[in-house]
Every structure is written in structure tokens, then in C-alpha cells.
Design an enzyme around this catalytic site. Structure first.
Site, mmCIF file in Angstrom:
data_model
loop_
_atom_site.group_PDB
_atom_site.id
_atom_site.type_symbol
_atom_site.label_atom_id
_atom_site.label_comp_id
_atom_site.label_asym_id
_atom_site.label_seq_id
_atom_site.Cartn_x
_atom_site.Cartn_y
_atom_site.Cartn_z
ATOM 1 N N HIS A 60 31.764 44.966 31.158
ATOM 2 C CA HIS A 60 32.790 44.828 32.201
ATOM 3 C C HIS A 60 33.996 44.086 31.635
ATOM 4 C CE1 HIS A 60 33.823 44.561 36.542
ATOM 5 N NE2 HIS A 60 34.329 43.358 36.257
ATOM 6 N N MET A 101 43.779 40.992 34.338
ATOM 7 C CA MET A 101 44.488 40.260 35.406
ATOM 8 C C MET A 101 45.953 40.121 35.035
ATOM 9 S SD MET A 101 41.808 37.155 35.959
ATOM 10 C CE MET A 101 40.042 37.451 36.034
ATOM 11 N N MET A 116 33.632 42.892 45.549
ATOM 12 C CA MET A 116 33.830 41.546 45.011
ATOM 13 C C MET A 116 33.023 40.564 45.867
ATOM 14 S SD MET A 116 35.614 41.949 42.387
ATOM 15 C CE MET A 116 35.522 40.204 41.979
ATOM 16 N N SER A 156 30.243 40.586 32.082
ATOM 17 C CA SER A 156 31.706 40.466 32.094
ATOM 18 C C SER A 156 32.184 39.664 30.896
ATOM 19 C CB SER A 156 32.170 39.800 33.389
ATOM 20 O OG SER A 156 33.533 39.450 33.247
HETATM 21 C C1 DX5 Z 1 36.368 37.724 38.675
HETATM 22 C C2 DX5 Z 1 35.982 38.844 37.773
HETATM 23 C C3 DX5 Z 1 34.559 38.849 37.418
HETATM 24 C C4 DX5 Z 1 34.097 37.605 36.690
HETATM 25 C C5 DX5 Z 1 32.697 37.336 37.119
HETATM 26 O O1 DX5 Z 1 37.630 37.917 39.156
HETATM 27 O O2 DX5 Z 1 36.260 40.097 38.351
HETATM 28 O O3 DX5 Z 1 34.167 40.011 36.706
HETATM 29 O O4 DX5 Z 1 34.144 37.705 35.300
HETATM 30 O O5 DX5 Z 1 32.304 36.115 36.604
HETATM 31 P P1 DX5 Z 1 31.004 35.357 37.099
HETATM 32 O O6 DX5 Z 1 29.848 36.285 36.935
HETATM 33 O O7 DX5 Z 1 30.955 34.163 36.226
HETATM 34 O O8 DX5 Z 1 31.227 35.006 38.564
HETATM 35 ZN ZN ZN Z 2 35.378 41.924 37.401
#
Ligand code: DX5
Ligand code: ZN
Length: 230
Positions: free
Chosen positions: A47, A51, A151, A22
Site C-alpha cells: 500500500h 498525500m 478509512m 502501508s
Molecule cells: C493514513 C494512510 C494509511 C496509514 C495507515 O492516512 O492512508 O495507509 O499508513 O497507518 P496505520 O496502519 O499505522 O494506521
Molecule cells: Zn492508505
């Protein structure tokens, strides 16, 4: 022979685990450098977390940034929209070169229509569930999607703790996919590291998203390789 049997016992579920780092945890002052690392890595895709400050309590980046990323990145783009009314942006996501467009079930009143719009635009359609949304919400859509994104944290921020109940949801989703003849793959997002990644692999996940674990690692290439070979 010994090696083959060790591989089978140690890695029962995930001989082809896919990894989607990500970009949210990358260094935005050095995006080209970080994307070059992704290009040289074993990552299967990249990824991208969009937001809007409404669907989630944070704002990240939008289409101009994704267009820039697309020019630099050799890997398929896996776009995760954490926004209200994602159906308004199908064309823009496609024009950014996304391979996968993920929309939240909680953000779509007419999910069936949005999924169709994404597929008609030539992308793979992903539907995403928040931690408190049950897998049963997907009963009448799972056979029409290419991917389900579970999630494993409440969306909005990188670097949060993995929610363990996600493991049960992965197993439930695996069963729903089998029962409906769906071809959907299971992607999990949030708090993924080598330990939770191993648990997710055993539960039946196909794709692991990892932000902090990759980009904050002393050696991000090794961190990606570790997730690929759990
Ligand atoms: C959170 C995002 C994730 C985030 C994950 O809302 O959708 O993609 O970047 O980050 P980590 O792996 O650090 O939890
Ligand atoms: Zn994400």
C-alpha cells in the site's frame, strides 16, 4: 476433522484475508531493506500513500519514489491517492506500475468518469471513503468499481487509533455490494492491528492495510503472518 472444524469456527469470515502493508511507516532511509522484507513476506500487495498537503494535512511521497519501489517490489502496488484532482494523475499512476488506484470520493466531482479513466488505463479502480462519509454515497458507483477502501482513521498520518464505527460501515457496505451485484472487495485502512483486524475480518473485510502494526513490529514478517491468519 477436529482441525477443520476449529478453523471454521475460529475464522468464519476471512479464510482468505489479504494484507496490504502501508509503506508510510517504513524506514525511508532503508527502503530497499524494508521492501525486501515485503517480498519475503506473506503480504498480498504493498500500500502506497500519496498525500498532497491539501486534501490531507500532510505530504508523503510522489511518483519518483513509487517508480523506485516498483523496481524493487515483487508484489502488486495498491496506490492510495490522498490528493485533490486525482484524475490528473491516472497516466502517471499507471506508468508507476500500479495494480490498484484508489481515489477519494470526497476529492472527485465526476467520480464515474475517474473510475472509467482508471479502468481504461488498465488498473483496478478503488474508491475511498473518509470516516464521516456514509456508505450510501457509493450507491450509484459500487457496481462499477473493483474495490472500496474504507478509512478507519482520518487520513493523513500513520499510527492513529482505529475508529470503531468502521465495523458498522463494513457490514453496511457488504449489504450494498450484495444488493447491487457488485464484485467489489472491501479494504480497510487505519489503526489496523491483530485485535481490530480480527473485528474487521468478522465484519466482512477482504483486505487489511497496516502501517505501524507491521513496520514498527519487532518482527514484521510475523506481524504480517498474524494478520493473514487472524
Ligand atoms: C493514513 C494512510 C494509511 C496509514 C495507515 O492516512 O492512508 O495507509 O499508513 O497507518 P496505520 O496502519 O499505522 O494506521
Ligand atoms: Zn492508505
Amino acid at each position: 476433522m477436529l482441525r477443520a472444524s476449529k478453523t471454521i469456527t475460529t475464522h468464519p469470515q476471512n479464510l482468505d484475508m489479504k494484507v496490504s502493508p502501508s509503506l508510510l511507516s517504513a524506514d525511508f532511509g532503508n527502503l530497499s531493506r524494508d521492501i525486501d522484507m515485503i517480498n519475503r513476506s506473506e503480504a498480498d500487495m504493498l500500500h502506497l500513500d500519496v498525500m498532497d498537503g491539501v486534501f490531507v494535512p500532510n505530504i508523503s511521497f510522489g511518483f519518483p519514489v513509487i517508480q523506485h519501489v516498483q523496481r524493487l517490489c515483487d508484489k502488486p502496488l495498491d496506490v492510495h491517492l490522498m490528493i485533490v484532482e486525482p484524475q490528473k494523475f491516472v497516466g502517471q499512476v499507471r506508468d508507476c506500475g500500479a495494480a490498484i488506484m484508489n481515489v477519494h470520493v470526497e476529492a472527485c466531482t465526476h467520480l464515474n468518469r475517474v473510475v472509467q479513466q482508471i479502468k481504461d488505463a488498465g488498473m483496478q479502480a478503488g474508491v475511498t471513503l473518509n470516516p464521516a462519509t456514509p456508505v450510501s454515497m457509493l450507491a450509484d458507483i459500487v457496481d462499477q468499481v473493483d474495490l472500496v477502501l474504507l478509512m478507519s482513521v482520518n487520513p493523513g498520518f500513520g499510527g492513529q487509533q482505529f475508529i470503531p464505527g468502521t465495523l458498522r460501515k463494513v457490514a453496511q457496505l457488504r449489504r450494498l455490494i450484495a444488493d447491487t451485484g457488485s464484485k467489489a472487495v472491501i479494504e480497510v485502512d487505519g489503526g489496523v492491528n491483530d485485535i481490530t483486524g480480527q473485528q474487521l475480518a468478522q465484519a466482512g473485510a477482504d483486505i487489511l492495510v497496516a502501517g505501524n502494526y507491521v513496520f514498527k513490529a519487532p518482527n514484521p514478517l510475523e506481524a504480517i503472518a498474524k494478520l493473514k491468519n487472524l
